[in-house]
Design an enzyme around this catalytic site. Structure first.
Site, short mmCIF file in Angstrom:
data_model
loop_
_atom_site.label_atom_id
_atom_site.label_comp_id
_atom_site.label_asym_id
_atom_site.label_seq_id
_atom_site.Cartn_x
_atom_site.Cartn_y
_atom_site.Cartn_z
N SER A 63 -8.02 -1.35 1.29
CA SER A 63 -8.96 -1.45 2.10
C SER A 63 -9.52 -0.39 2.71
O SER A 63 -10.37 0.08 1.88
CB SER A 63 -7.81 -2.37 3.41
OG SER A 63 -9.13 -2.77 4.44
N HIS A 64 -9.39 0.06 4.24
CA HIS A 64 -10.02 1.10 4.48
C HIS A 64 -9.59 2.44 4.47
O HIS A 64 -10.16 3.17 5.06
CB HIS A 64 -10.49 0.56 6.01
CG HIS A 64 -9.07 0.44 6.72
ND1 HIS A 64 -8.39 -0.64 6.33
CD2 HIS A 64 -8.32 1.16 7.98
CE1 HIS A 64 -7.47 -0.69 7.34
NE2 HIS A 64 -7.17 0.32 7.89
N ASP A 121 -13.20 -2.15 0.47
CA ASP A 121 -13.06 -3.50 -0.21
C ASP A 121 -14.07 -4.52 0.62
O ASP A 121 -14.21 -5.51 0.09
CB ASP A 121 -12.10 -4.23 -0.23
CG ASP A 121 -11.02 -4.56 1.20
OD1 ASP A 121 -11.46 -3.98 2.16
OD2 ASP A 121 -10.44 -5.64 1.04
N THR A 147 -1.98 -10.73 14.40
CA THR A 147 -3.03 -10.16 13.29
C THR A 147 -2.63 -10.48 11.86
O THR A 147 -1.35 -10.31 11.38
CB THR A 147 -2.72 -8.42 13.54
OG1 THR A 147 -3.22 -8.12 14.81
CG2 THR A 147 -3.72 -7.78 12.54
N GLU A 152 -11.43 -10.29 14.26
CA GLU A 152 -10.21 -9.44 14.83
C GLU A 152 -11.00 -7.92 15.25
O GLU A 152 -12.08 -7.65 14.70
CB GLU A 152 -9.26 -9.33 14.01
CG GLU A 152 -9.58 -8.92 12.48
CD GLU A 152 -8.61 -8.82 11.60
OE1 GLU A 152 -7.64 -9.65 11.57
OE2 GLU A 152 -8.58 -8.20 10.44
N ASP A 173 -16.32 -1.35 5.01
CA ASP A 173 -15.09 -0.59 4.30
C ASP A 173 -14.98 -0.43 2.82
O ASP A 173 -15.90 -1.11 2.28
CB ASP A 173 -13.76 -1.02 5.13
CG ASP A 173 -13.54 -2.40 4.54
OD1 ASP A 173 -14.27 -3.04 4.06
OD2 ASP A 173 -12.06 -2.54 4.71
N LYS A 184 -11.75 -12.11 5.74
CA LYS A 184 -12.91 -11.52 6.50
C LYS A 184 -13.87 -11.05 5.54
O LYS A 184 -13.77 -10.94 4.30
CB LYS A 184 -12.27 -10.62 7.39
CG LYS A 184 -11.60 -9.42 6.82
CD LYS A 184 -10.84 -8.53 7.97
CE LYS A 184 -9.78 -7.70 7.24
NZ LYS A 184 -8.58 -7.56 7.99
N SER A 234 -10.15 -5.10 14.72
CA SER A 234 -10.45 -4.09 13.67
C SER A 234 -11.53 -4.28 12.78
O SER A 234 -11.22 -4.01 11.52
CB SER A 234 -8.92 -4.10 13.03
OG SER A 234 -8.74 -5.36 12.23
N ASP A 286 -14.74 -5.86 2.97
CA ASP A 286 -14.12 -7.11 4.17
C ASP A 286 -14.28 -6.92 5.66
O ASP A 286 -14.38 -7.81 6.39
CB ASP A 286 -12.91 -7.81 3.75
CG ASP A 286 -11.77 -6.83 4.36
OD1 ASP A 286 -11.85 -5.63 4.37
OD2 ASP A 286 -10.36 -7.21 4.17
N ARG A 287 -14.61 -5.50 5.99
CA ARG A 287 -14.86 -5.17 7.25
C ARG A 287 -16.05 -4.84 7.62
O ARG A 287 -17.03 -4.39 6.64
CB ARG A 287 -13.66 -4.00 7.76
CG ARG A 287 -12.46 -4.18 7.69
CD ARG A 287 -11.61 -3.09 7.94
NE ARG A 287 -10.12 -3.65 7.80
CZ ARG A 287 -9.08 -3.24 8.67
NH1 ARG A 287 -9.26 -2.66 9.76
NH2 ARG A 287 -7.98 -3.74 8.47
N ARG A 340 0.67 -1.47 0.12
CA ARG A 340 0.14 -0.08 0.00
C ARG A 340 0.65 1.17 0.06
O ARG A 340 1.93 1.33 0.83
CB ARG A 340 -1.03 -0.07 1.30
CG ARG A 340 -1.99 -0.93 1.22
CD ARG A 340 -3.08 -0.76 2.38
NE ARG A 340 -3.48 -2.09 2.55
CZ ARG A 340 -4.49 -2.45 3.65
NH1 ARG A 340 -4.35 -1.61 4.80
NH2 ARG A 340 -5.33 -3.49 3.59
#
Length: 583
Positions: A124-125, A302, A368, A387, A300, A400, A389, A304-305, A25
């Site tokens: 991600s987020h 993508d 993690t 997790e 988020d 996730k 997060s 996954d959260r 990233r």
């Protein structure tokens, strides 16, 4: 058929291409440097065995953030030049990270082909846009992130690369329309198939959950619902699942149009960044929006959260995974024959541990990084994991899964209310959480994030905390000097994990201070930002006394927070008097 040729382009190593647990990233402008993306992609091809590249089927898609469309075309041309047989792309380049995992594991092409890996384009987020973040990661044939053995090879390759292969004369593929485009190259035919982003994932969700019982819940006059995709890729799944399959009103979807810059927002589903949902659920500063819905959730970038909210009530991610595990067998058909085991990341609260003990389940505490859960799942040792997060998931895929978590919660609410959907009093999200605390005890929990801290200062702070652990009596003297009402430290260490499946050892996974009463302080450096360092501080207190489980979380944790900040000398090392985000 359009023919293409292969060009060998000269290149040279570029510093800083070390992928973390979530891939590589950086800022968009870094990825747009000449050869930056190309070096990383070629280094990945070179790290894989020949049969995973030549003649293989690979997925290339992501969360739709800025620069994704350019990156997809570059990767298609490089895949063709490296002998890949076919590329699968979600329509408009959109696939959530969990959907990519599902596509690798479940999808069969028209010609019987199966994918053996994927390039996922996401940060991600983190925010998106020309001046924000971009990211790329590689997932393997099990649908999970590349293991350390592969990511280490990729990094080593980036340090010695001198050329990459690309089919420069391959025309750009129209990824806005579904269908197959075929080309001819030196090694024969090369296909690019653009397919519907949602259908494979929706099919998988329908095989896991009882959609009929969720549909009944959503149509009940007692129940109201709200889902916020924060303009991430979750929006591509929200309408097909919640509206078309489950009958929710379209007005219950917020920010469900995927945008390259996430509408200028920060696509991180927490109480700080999901402002519109938080206000709608009655948790904002002012309560001017009328009666909040009974259930709210956010995703988020993508998807996954997830964040789960009840009416004026926040469910911590640590409680969420524990409650899903405690109710999965009776509420979710996929788990009806029992759970194989459960797992959490080390910084996540011990709420899941208590459920595992109660239900006599195998339990694992891992570093993690979702790949650690993936190993356990591949070995048949784990069904549900999570997790702190905002990541929750199960062994249906190897990532996730935010929408899975929302459907799990809707399943639990539907099960608890199966007798009273036509007019009785609703068992609410808050009721479910408070009943869980009454049964298992409550883990008061908060996370303080100090973002974009000077990397040198962050490392010094962590070294200081490790050094401090050499004398527990000395630590307790400092603790009692800060707050006499805090329990003694019983044990302190730097978390290390030996994988029960492959025997690999992961060191330096976070600094822990474990107190005699079950409380914990954990300090971790996080690699999810694109610049500076993020220090994450996790504070947890366990309360079994049912008369004390209804306190305000920040009030209950105030003594431990005081100890954590002063013990670590947070302000002296970082210059920060307050965290960037409190969760």
């Amino acid at each position: 058929m359009v023919m293409f040729s292969v060009t060998r382009k000269q290149s040279a190593p570029i510093d800083g291409q070390k992928p973390g647990t979530s891939g590589l990233r950086k800022k968009v402008k870094v990825f747009m440097q000449p050869n930056y993306l190309q070096n990383f992609v070629q280094s990945t091809f070179n790290a894989l065995t020949a049969e995973k590249v030549r003649g293989a089927t690979l997925v290339v898609s992501g969360d739709g953030r800025y620069y994704s469309k350019d990156a997809i075309q570059i990767i298609i041309k490089m895949a063709a030049a490296n002998g890949v047989r076919r590329i699968w792309v979600g329509q408009n380049g959109l696939l959530s990270t969990p959907a990519v995992s599902a596509v690798i594991r479940e999808r069969v092409g028209v010609d019987g082909s199966k994918a053996s890996g994927a390039f996922i384009l996401t940060a991600s987020h983190n925010p998106g846009g020309p001046h924000e973040d971009f990211g790329i990661k590689y997932n393997m044939e099990n649908g999970g992130p590349a293991p350390e053995g592969i990511t280490d090879k990729i990094y080593e390759n980036t340090k010695t690369i001198n050329e990459y292969l690309i089919a420069e004369d391959l025309p750009d593929v129209d990824i806005s329309a579904t269908g197959v485009t075929s080309f001819g190259g030196p090694e024969g035919q090369f296909d690019v198939e653009v397919f519907d982003s949602a259908s494979d994932y929706v099919k998988l969700m329908k095989s896991i959950f009882d959609f009929e019982s969720i549909r009944k819940l959503l149509s009940s006059p007692n129940f109201s619902f709200c889902y916020d995709a924060l303009h991430g890729v979750g929006g591509a799944y929200a309408k097909p699942i919640f509206v078309e399959e489950l009958g929710a009103q379209e007005s219950s979807l917020l920010n469900c149009t995927p945008k390259e810059d996430f509408g200028g927002g920060h696509p991180d589903p927490n109480l700080t960044y999901a402002k519109e949902l938080v206000a709608r659920m009655g948790l904002g500063k002012s309560d001017s929006q009328g009666e909040p819905p009974e259930f709210g959730a956010a995703a988020d970038g993508d998807a996954d959260r997830n964040m789960i909210l009840g009416k004026r009530f926040f469910v911590t991610p640590s409680d969420s995974v524990a409650i899903i595990a405690a109710n999965a067998v009776e509420s979710i058909p996929y788990f009806s024959s029992g759970l194989k085991g459960v797992a959490r990341s080390m910084p996540t609260s011990a709420a899941l541990d208590v459920v595992a003990k109660h239900l006599n389940l195998k339990f694992f505490e891992v570093p993690t990084g979702w790949k650690f859960f993936g190993n356990l799942m591949d070995a048949g040792l784990c069904s549900v994991c999570g997790e702190e997060s905002f990541g929750t998931g199960s062994d249906h895929i190897r990532e996730k899964d935010g929408i899975w978590a929302v459907l799990a919660w809707l399943s639990i609410i539907a099960y608890k209310n199966k007798e009273n959907l036509s007019g009785g009093k609703l068992v609410t999200v808050e009721d479910i959480v408070r009943n869980h605390w009454a049964t298992y005890g409550r883990h008061y929990y908060t996370r303080y994030d100090y973002e974009n801290v000077d990397a040198g200062a962050a490392k010094e702070l962590m070294s200081y905390l490790v050094k401090l652990q050499s004398s527990i009596p000395e630590v307790n003297k400092i603790v009692k000097g800060i707050r006499s009402d805090v329990s003694n430290v019983a044990h302190a260490d730097e978390f290390e994990y030996k994988d029960p499946v492959d025997g690999s050892i992961s060191k330096h996974q976070g600094i822990r201070y474990l107190f005699e009463d079950g409380s914990r302080l954990v300090f971790r450096l996080s690699g999810t930002g694109s610049e500076g360092a993020t220090i994450r501080l996790y504070i947890e207190q366990y309360e079994k006394d049912s008369s004390k489980i209804g306190r305000d979380s920040q009030e209950a944790l105030a003594p431990l927070v005081d100890v954590a900040i002063k013990l670590s000398k947070m302000q002296e090392f970082t210059g920060r008097s307050a965290p960037t985000v409190i969760t």
